[in-house]
Design a protein around this motif. Structure first.
Motif, PDB file in Angstrom:
ATOM      1  N   LEU A 185       0.825  -1.199   0.000  1.00 54.51           N
ATOM      2  CA  LEU A 185       0.000   0.000   0.000  1.00 54.51           C
ATOM      3  C   LEU A 185       0.865   1.257   0.000  1.00 54.51           C
ATOM      4  CD1 LEU A 185      -2.773   1.282   0.097  1.00 54.51           C
ATOM      5  CD2 LEU A 185      -2.736   1.034   2.577  1.00 54.51           C
ATOM      6  N   ASP A 186       1.905   1.281   0.811  1.00 49.77           N
ATOM      7  CA  ASP A 186       2.809   2.437   0.842  1.00 49.77           C
ATOM      8  C   ASP A 186       3.444   2.686  -0.520  1.00 49.77           C
ATOM      9  OD1 ASP A 186       2.311   2.965   3.514  1.00 49.77           O
ATOM     10  OD2 ASP A 186       4.157   2.008   4.235  1.00 49.77           O
ATOM     11  N   LYS A 187       3.873   1.615  -1.180  1.00 47.09           N
ATOM     12  CA  LYS A 187       4.495   1.771  -2.501  1.00 47.09           C
ATOM     13  C   LYS A 187       3.481   2.274  -3.519  1.00 47.09           C
ATOM     14  CE  LYS A 187       7.258  -0.395  -6.099  1.00 47.09           C
ATOM     15  NZ  LYS A 187       7.222   0.827  -6.814  1.00 47.09           N
ATOM     16  N   ALA A 188       2.276   1.751  -3.473  1.00 47.19           N
ATOM     17  CA  ALA A 188       1.239   2.186  -4.411  1.00 47.19           C
ATOM     18  C   ALA A 188       0.921   3.669  -4.211  1.00 47.19           C
ATOM     19  CB  ALA A 188      -0.023   1.351  -4.233  1.00 47.19           C
ATOM     20  N   LEU A 189       0.824   4.091  -2.957  1.00 49.76           N
ATOM     21  CA  LEU A 189       0.551   5.503  -2.684  1.00 49.76           C
ATOM     22  C   LEU A 189       1.711   6.391  -3.120  1.00 49.76           C
ATOM     23  CD1 LEU A 189      -1.127   5.200   0.820  1.00 49.76           C
ATOM     24  CD2 LEU A 189      -2.220   5.884  -1.320  1.00 49.76           C
ATOM     25  N   ARG A 190       2.933   5.946  -2.866  1.00 50.83           N
ATOM     26  CA  ARG A 190       4.114   6.705  -3.278  1.00 50.83           C
ATOM     27  C   ARG A 190       4.187   6.815  -4.798  1.00 50.83           C
ATOM     28  NH1 ARG A 190       7.296   4.384  -0.125  1.00 50.83           N
ATOM     29  NH2 ARG A 190       7.987   2.734  -1.505  1.00 50.83           N
ATOM     30  N   ASP A 191       3.928   5.718  -5.489  1.00 48.79           N
ATOM     31  CA  ASP A 191       3.948   5.732  -6.956  1.00 48.79           C
ATOM     32  C   ASP A 191       2.865   6.658  -7.502  1.00 48.79           C
ATOM     33  OD1 ASP A 191       6.048   3.951  -6.894  1.00 48.79           O
ATOM     34  OD2 ASP A 191       4.839   2.209  -7.496  1.00 48.79           O
ATOM     35  N   PHE A 192       1.688   6.624  -6.896  1.00 48.59           N
ATOM     36  CA  PHE A 192       0.592   7.491  -7.320  1.00 48.59           C
ATOM     37  C   PHE A 192       0.979   8.955  -7.145  1.00 48.59           C
ATOM     38  CE2 PHE A 192      -3.175  10.001  -6.217  1.00 48.59           C
ATOM     39  CZ  PHE A 192      -3.917   9.837  -7.377  1.00 48.59           C
TER      40      PHE A 192
ATOM     41  N   ILE B 211       2.864  14.263  -9.275  1.00 50.55           N
ATOM     42  CA  ILE B 211       3.855  15.345  -9.277  1.00 50.55           C
ATOM     43  C   ILE B 211       4.511  15.456 -10.646  1.00 50.55           C
ATOM     44  CG2 ILE B 211       6.042  16.130  -8.285  1.00 50.55           C
ATOM     45  CD1 ILE B 211       5.146  14.770  -5.642  1.00 50.55           C
ATOM     46  N   GLN B 212       4.830  14.331 -11.262  1.00 55.61           N
ATOM     47  CA  GLN B 212       5.463  14.359 -12.582  1.00 55.61           C
ATOM     48  C   GLN B 212       4.557  15.009 -13.625  1.00 55.61           C
ATOM     49  OE1 GLN B 212       6.434  10.178 -12.794  1.00 55.61           O
ATOM     50  NE2 GLN B 212       8.541  10.537 -12.183  1.00 55.61           N
TER      51      GLN B 212
ATOM     52  N   LEU C 144      10.742  24.192 -10.189  1.00 57.15           N
ATOM     53  CA  LEU C 144      11.742  23.973  -9.137  1.00 57.15           C
ATOM     54  C   LEU C 144      11.088  23.466  -7.854  1.00 57.15           C
ATOM     55  CD1 LEU C 144      14.024  27.075  -9.740  1.00 57.15           C
ATOM     56  CD2 LEU C 144      14.495  24.682 -10.330  1.00 57.15           C
ATOM     57  N   ARG C 145       9.943  24.027  -7.491  1.00 56.12           N
ATOM     58  CA  ARG C 145       9.231  23.581  -6.295  1.00 56.12           C
ATOM     59  C   ARG C 145       8.811  22.112  -6.416  1.00 56.12           C
ATOM     60  NH1 ARG C 145       4.486  22.507  -4.420  1.00 56.12           N
ATOM     61  NH2 ARG C 145       3.333  22.981  -6.309  1.00 56.12           N
ATOM     62  N   LEU C 146       8.267  21.769  -7.578  1.00 54.38           N
ATOM     63  CA  LEU C 146       7.788  20.399  -7.786  1.00 54.38           C
ATOM     64  C   LEU C 146       8.927  19.390  -7.861  1.00 54.38           C
ATOM     65  CD1 LEU C 146       4.959  21.223 -10.318  1.00 54.38           C
ATOM     66  CD2 LEU C 146       4.642  20.248  -8.037  1.00 54.38           C
ATOM     67  N   THR C 147      10.051  19.774  -8.459  1.00 56.35           N
ATOM     68  CA  THR C 147      11.175  18.830  -8.506  1.00 56.35           C
ATOM     69  C   THR C 147      11.721  18.566  -7.102  1.00 56.35           C
ATOM     70  OG1 THR C 147      12.694  20.633  -9.083  1.00 56.35           O
ATOM     71  CG2 THR C 147      11.835  19.273 -10.895  1.00 56.35           C
ATOM     72  N   GLU C 148      11.705  19.589  -6.241  1.00 59.35           N
ATOM     73  CA  GLU C 148      12.117  19.379  -4.851  1.00 59.35           C
ATOM     74  C   GLU C 148      11.131  18.450  -4.139  1.00 59.35           C
ATOM     75  OE1 GLU C 148      14.919  20.151  -3.155  1.00 59.35           O
ATOM     76  OE2 GLU C 148      15.633  20.784  -5.131  1.00 59.35           O
ATOM     77  N   GLU C 149       9.851  18.648  -4.395  1.00 59.66           N
ATOM     78  CA  GLU C 149       8.830  17.787  -3.796  1.00 59.66           C
ATOM     79  C   GLU C 149       9.009  16.342  -4.267  1.00 59.66           C
ATOM     80  OE1 GLU C 149       3.966  17.468  -3.601  1.00 59.66           O
ATOM     81  OE2 GLU C 149       4.861  19.389  -4.145  1.00 59.66           O
ATOM     82  N   LEU C 150       9.306  16.182  -5.550  1.00 62.94           N
ATOM     83  CA  LEU C 150       9.512  14.841  -6.105  1.00 62.94           C
ATOM     84  C   LEU C 150      10.710  14.153  -5.453  1.00 62.94           C
ATOM     85  CD1 LEU C 150       8.597  12.700  -8.133  1.00 62.94           C
ATOM     86  CD2 LEU C 150      10.052  13.818  -9.841  1.00 62.94           C
ATOM     87  N   LYS C 151      11.765  14.902  -5.197  1.00 61.88           N
ATOM     88  CA  LYS C 151      12.947  14.335  -4.534  1.00 61.88           C
ATOM     89  C   LYS C 151      12.590  13.794  -3.143  1.00 61.88           C
ATOM     90  CE  LYS C 151      16.318  17.409  -6.678  1.00 61.88           C
ATOM     91  NZ  LYS C 151      17.257  18.526  -6.400  1.00 61.88           N
ATOM     92  N   LYS C 152      11.726  14.528  -2.443  1.00 63.28           N
ATOM     93  CA  LYS C 152      11.346  14.112  -1.091  1.00 63.28           C
ATOM     94  C   LYS C 152      10.484  12.852  -1.115  1.00 63.28           C
ATOM     95  CE  LYS C 152      11.493  18.797   0.708  1.00 63.28           C
ATOM     96  NZ  LYS C 152      10.696  19.947   1.150  1.00 63.28           N
ATOM     97  N   VAL C 153       9.680  12.703  -2.156  1.00 58.67           N
ATOM     98  CA  VAL C 153       8.795  11.545  -2.263  1.00 58.67           C
ATOM     99  C   VAL C 153       9.574  10.303  -2.688  1.00 58.67           C
ATOM    100  CG1 VAL C 153       6.814  10.587  -3.517  1.00 58.67           C
ATOM    101  CG2 VAL C 153       6.775  12.952  -2.735  1.00 58.67           C
ATOM    102  N   SER C 154      10.601  10.496  -3.502  1.00 56.45           N
ATOM    103  CA  SER C 154      11.375   9.360  -4.043  1.00 56.45           C
ATOM    104  C   SER C 154      12.214   8.667  -3.011  1.00 56.45           C
ATOM    105  CB  SER C 154      12.257   9.840  -5.177  1.00 56.45           C
ATOM    106  OG  SER C 154      11.492  10.335  -6.232  1.00 56.45           O
TER     107      SER C 154
END
Length: 64
Positions: free
Chosen positions: A25-32, A37-38, A54-64
């Protein structure tokens, strides 16, 4: 007098199954969230919105 509950459901929690389900479930939510974000990053590129990109790429880094 003790009740005999042979036919009643007895939930048996298997810890490993529970942990595995939580991981899936955690992986599915993270992938979603990453996909969402992408898509926003793609839109910010189309809009030529550097600050949002720039804001979104930083957010994506935190999620990855």
């Amino acid at each position: 007098m003790e009740k005999n509950l042979l036919n009643s459901p007895q939930p048996e929690v298997n810890v490993m199954d529970s942990l595995f389900a939580e991981m899936v479930l955690d992986k599915a939510l993270r992938d979603f969230r990453k996909e969402k974000i992408q898509k926003k990053i793609d839109q910010s590129l189309r809009d030529k919105n550097k600050a949002e990109f720039l804001r979104l790429t930083e957010e994506l880094k935190k999620v990855s």
